[in-house]
Design a protein around this motif. Sequence first.
Motif, PDB file in Angstrom:
ATOM      1  N   TRP B 179       0.840  -1.199   0.000  1.00  0.00           N
ATOM      2  CA  TRP B 179       0.000   0.000   0.000  1.00  0.00           C
ATOM      3  C   TRP B 179       0.876   1.251   0.000  1.00  0.00           C
ATOM      4  O   TRP B 179       0.667   2.193  -0.770  1.00  0.00           O
ATOM      5  N   TRP B 180       1.896   1.267   0.842  1.00  0.00           N
ATOM      6  CA  TRP B 180       2.807   2.417   0.903  1.00  0.00           C
ATOM      7  C   TRP B 180       3.465   2.647  -0.459  1.00  0.00           C
ATOM      8  O   TRP B 180       3.588   3.781  -0.927  1.00  0.00           O
ATOM      9  N   VAL B 183       1.202   4.366  -2.898  1.00  0.00           N
ATOM     10  CA  VAL B 183       0.961   5.785  -2.630  1.00  0.00           C
ATOM     11  C   VAL B 183       2.212   6.607  -2.925  1.00  0.00           C
ATOM     12  O   VAL B 183       2.124   7.665  -3.556  1.00  0.00           O
ATOM     13  N   TYR B 184       3.374   6.137  -2.526  1.00  0.00           N
ATOM     14  CA  TYR B 184       4.557   7.004  -2.531  1.00  0.00           C
ATOM     15  C   TYR B 184       5.577   6.674  -3.611  1.00  0.00           C
ATOM     16  O   TYR B 184       6.461   7.466  -3.867  1.00  0.00           O
TER      17      TYR B 184
END
Lengths: 226, 229
Positions: B179-180, B183-184
């Motif tokens: 997930w991280w 997003v990034y």
Amino acid sequence: AYPSQLGLQDASSPIMEELMNFHDHTLMIVFLISSLVLYIITLMLTTKLTHTSTMDAQEVETIWTILPAVILILIALPSLRILYMMDEINNPALTVKTMGHQWYWSYEYTDYEDLCFDSYMVPTSDLKPGELRLLEVDNRVVLPMELPIRMLISSEDVLHSWAVPSLGLKTDAIPGRLNQATISSNRPGLFYGQCSEICGSNHSFMPIVLEMVPLKNFEDWSLSMI
Amino acid sequence: MEVDPDDWNRTHKRQRRDVPTWGWRAEAGRALVPSVRSSIPCQSLNGAALGRSAAFSLKDALQSCLESADEDRRTGNSRDTQPKRHCSQRRMSPYVDCYAQRSYPMPDEPFCTELSEEQRALKEKEKGSWAQLSQAEKVALYRLQFHETFAEMNHRSNEWKTVMGCVFFFIGFTALVIWWQRVYVFPEKVITLTEERKAQQLQRLLDMKSNPIQGLAAHWDYEKKEWKK
């Protein structure tokens, strides 16, 4: 081809049809062996019986030596048959040369007049709506359908490989060497392929597009290109 | 059917590389196995309990045991490194030589080698008719000989709950990492992945009749302009 496709593309040449059948045959053997091994593993892991003093097992050792040899022969015979079928003499009507460069293909139709052109990939930003990303080229290779065509493949710099999966073609482009492949398409249409030998930073961005058309259309096209 | 004990031992006994399994050394070793580890010669007791025919008499065993102990003391061998076991002490794994397992249910030596007075008396009583042993005495003799019953040896554990817990924990951690990343780290999506462009590409593939035999165009009904049912 479509997203998340699992199998081979539909065959557009008789050799590819043979290859698809051979693939089914070999894959069936592979599935049989894998499921047998998986079953035996589960049996091994789910038993409470133990036997710590096995010395030898001549009968089963004989079987599992002879049987794989038989299976390999069953795979090898159709494989060799197709291999020799690919090398049959078929009197091609046309000869086209393709040279691999970093990072594009160039094609030469030199049977009658000199027709040479380069084939670069269309960048994603220049794609028209509906075109396929990383697969479209500016100049497609137009060829007559239903005729055997000889392709001579080589390279100007490093190793490349000229591949069109729907026609069952993949031939290495080796600098200093001439490799031959035979194209024979059953139907008209666009057939896509990509470079299949690592050749540098843009190896993924030098596709091949074959446009198989009726002979009349091919003649008109080649006249227009000269 | 009577099983010849030597034959049974030869075919079923686990082979240890450093211990000879046939010949006069093996006979001597088998006769001495209980008494090698402790100074109490109980070979004859063990032999009688398991029903094996003793290769040596008690006197011979005692003689050779004392001789080997003398030799060990001379050469500095410490064969007596195994702690003497009292019945109340439990041995830690992996002493599998003297420890019954499901795959090796008859270990070489009994579980308890140092016997108290009443236990020795019980062993003497065992030499007689077994019908005269009470249930408690039979259980006591079993406990002398073996560490665990078969039920205790084969009992299942709760280890799987720990394992599955750790597996799910790490799967969850991986999900957080992914997930991280989304997003990034990941860049913008390509323009050809919008729904409109995908629809146009699909229309083009259908127009050029790609894979018309069993593939994409084979599933499209060109008359009715819809997917085949």
